[in-house]
Design a protein around this motif. Structure first.
Motif, PDB file in Angstrom:
ATOM      1  N   ALA A  76       0.829  -1.018  -0.242  1.00 49.96           N
ATOM      2  CA  ALA A  76       0.082   0.179  -0.159  1.00 49.96           C
ATOM      3  C   ALA A  76       0.929   1.167  -0.057  1.00 49.96           C
ATOM      4  O   ALA A  76       0.371   2.349   0.128  1.00 49.96           O
ATOM      5  N   ILE A  94      -5.761   0.862   3.427  1.00 50.92           N
ATOM      6  CA  ILE A  94      -6.366   0.096   2.390  1.00 50.92           C
ATOM      7  C   ILE A  94      -8.076  -0.253   4.320  1.00 50.92           C
ATOM      8  O   ILE A  94      -9.401  -0.160   3.186  1.00 50.92           O
ATOM      9  N   GLN A  97      -9.496   2.798   3.123  1.00 47.64           N
ATOM     10  CA  GLN A  97      -9.878   3.040   2.196  1.00 47.64           C
ATOM     11  C   GLN A  97      -9.637   4.168   1.744  1.00 47.64           C
ATOM     12  O   GLN A  97     -10.536   5.186   1.203  1.00 47.64           O
ATOM     13  N   LEU A 125      -6.934  -0.908  -3.801  1.00 48.41           N
ATOM     14  CA  LEU A 125      -8.767  -1.719  -3.360  1.00 48.41           C
ATOM     15  C   LEU A 125      -9.686  -2.141  -3.610  1.00 48.41           C
ATOM     16  O   LEU A 125     -10.816  -2.787  -3.599  1.00 48.41           O
ATOM     17  N   THR A 193     -11.787  -5.797   2.130  1.00 44.82           N
ATOM     18  CA  THR A 193     -10.777  -4.579   2.753  1.00 44.82           C
ATOM     19  C   THR A 193     -10.294  -4.770   4.128  1.00 44.82           C
ATOM     20  O   THR A 193      -8.553  -5.251   4.478  1.00 44.82           O
ATOM     21  N   ARG A 196      -8.944  -8.297   4.232  1.00 44.56           N
ATOM     22  CA  ARG A 196      -7.501  -8.735   2.775  1.00 44.56           C
ATOM     23  C   ARG A 196      -7.586  -9.640   2.005  1.00 44.56           C
ATOM     24  O   ARG A 196      -6.810 -10.634   1.645  1.00 44.56           O
TER      25      ARG A 196
END
Ligand SMILES: [Zn+2]
Length: 348
Positions: A76, A94, A97, A125, A193, A196
């Motif tokens: 990320a 993440i 968001q 995302l 999210t 993961r």
């Protein structure tokens, strides 16, 4: 950072933003890649010293530097390079968001740099099933953010602008129907999210691989079917019988499986510890198998004590199969020693 330097940086950032549309001749390709752990000290120093930020993050630059390490595991923290020089970077949260920051080096960045960085963060995302992305931007970059599809949201903060972009097009009927199914089963919007877990599209091309222990026909993609065949034969030659419990499963089938458990009185949190949500199961991709061996209870942790499991641990990798949900995995799914997924050679 001295006030003068800060003002300079902002002026050059503004310059870049203003010139993006006339700067097309200098379009050298930006390469976007996740940062490596060894690069953190250099990146943190750069952030503190010279790179102007497009965002209006509440977080102090120092604490952003300290957070870089957390982002590495999630890929990320993305870097843009042009001819091996750092042009910019973007930091993505993440769980929230949200774009935390987007830094540019005005001396190296091209008009494509922030566009490519944002596009890569958005696609990361989207892979987790996120439906929108947010960021707080500086007022002077509002028009640029709008050109990327972000819309200004009402917010009490007047020094920064809350911008939000939808990641799913209203024409995307497949996503819409999946989101309805998830809502219907009581699965939270941020399921992918926070855990993961990526969305897995249903495989289009499947071939039969024989019957499972319940005498149902099973299928995999052609490449996974070949690899499974080799794996099963290699095990047999060493006296290990591997049996199928499950292979390809459609999104609708996964939803019906979960619905049945809910109807039997289980709560959704418990169900999601053993079953992936519809749309997120590796079985949709036609590359995952659930395995057992004669005399064992299927889909039970006791499989981990079997000779078959020990054989898989040593040999499955040779045929491209990997155990996806080990003990204490990041995805909030219980240990599944029976679940193995084929990875294409290119993806390995
Ligand atoms: Zn499985």
């Amino acid at each position: 950072m001295a006030l003068g330097a800060c003002a300079d940086s902002l002026a050059s950032l503004k310059g870049i933003l203003a010139n993006w549309h006339i700067d097309q001749s200098m379009n050298t390709p930006n390469i976007i890649r996740p940062a490596r752990r060894a690069e953190i000290p250099t990146l943190a120093e750069l952030i503190q010293r010279q790179l102007p930020d497009m965002m209006a993050s509440e977080a102090a630059v120092d604490s952003i530097g300290a957070r870089l390490g957390d982002l590495i595991d999630d890929s990320a923290l993305l870097l843009a390079t042009i001819e091996n020089r750092l042009a910019g970077m973007i930091l993505l949260d993440i769980d929230q968001q949200r774009i935390i920051a987007c830094f540019l080096d005005p001396k190296v960045a091209s008009s494509e740099t922030p566009k490519s960085l944002f596009a890569t963060a958005e696609s990361l995302l989207s892979q987790f099933g996120a439906r929108w992305i947010e960021c707080s931007s500086k007022p002077q970059v509002q028009r640029f953010m709008e050109s990327l599809g972000y819309q200004h949201q009402e917010s009490p903060n007047t020094t920064s602008l809350l911008m939000r972009k939808a990641l799913v097009s209203p024409d995307d009927k497949q996503s819409e129907s999946l989101f309805e199914t998830l809502a219907d089963l009581g699965i939270p919007e941020n399921y992918g999210t926070t855990r993961r877990l990526k969305r897995i599209p249903e495989a289009r091309l499947l071939v039969p691989i024989g019957r499972d222990i319940f005498d149902r026909d099973q299928k995999l993609t052609p490449a996974a079917a070949t690899a499974w065949n080799q794996l099963q034969n290699a095990a047999a030659q060493q006296g290990i019988t591997l049996q199928l419990v499950s292979a390809f499963r459609s999104i609708a089938y996964q939803a019906s499986l979960i619905r049945r458990k809910l109807e039997n009185g289980q709560d959704i949190d418990k169900v999601l510890r053993v079953s992936a949500a519809p749309g997120f199961s590796e079985h949709h991709g036609g590359q995952a198998v659930d395995l057992t061996a004669p005399g064992l209870k299927p889909l039970d942790e006791s499989f981990a004590e079997s000779k078959a499991y020990a054989w898989l641990k040593s040999n499955a990798g040779i045929y491209g199969f990997k155990e996806t949900f080990p003990v204490n995995n990041r995805h909030g799914i219980n240990w599944e020693p029976w679940h193995w997924r084929f990875h294409n050679r290119a993806a390995r």
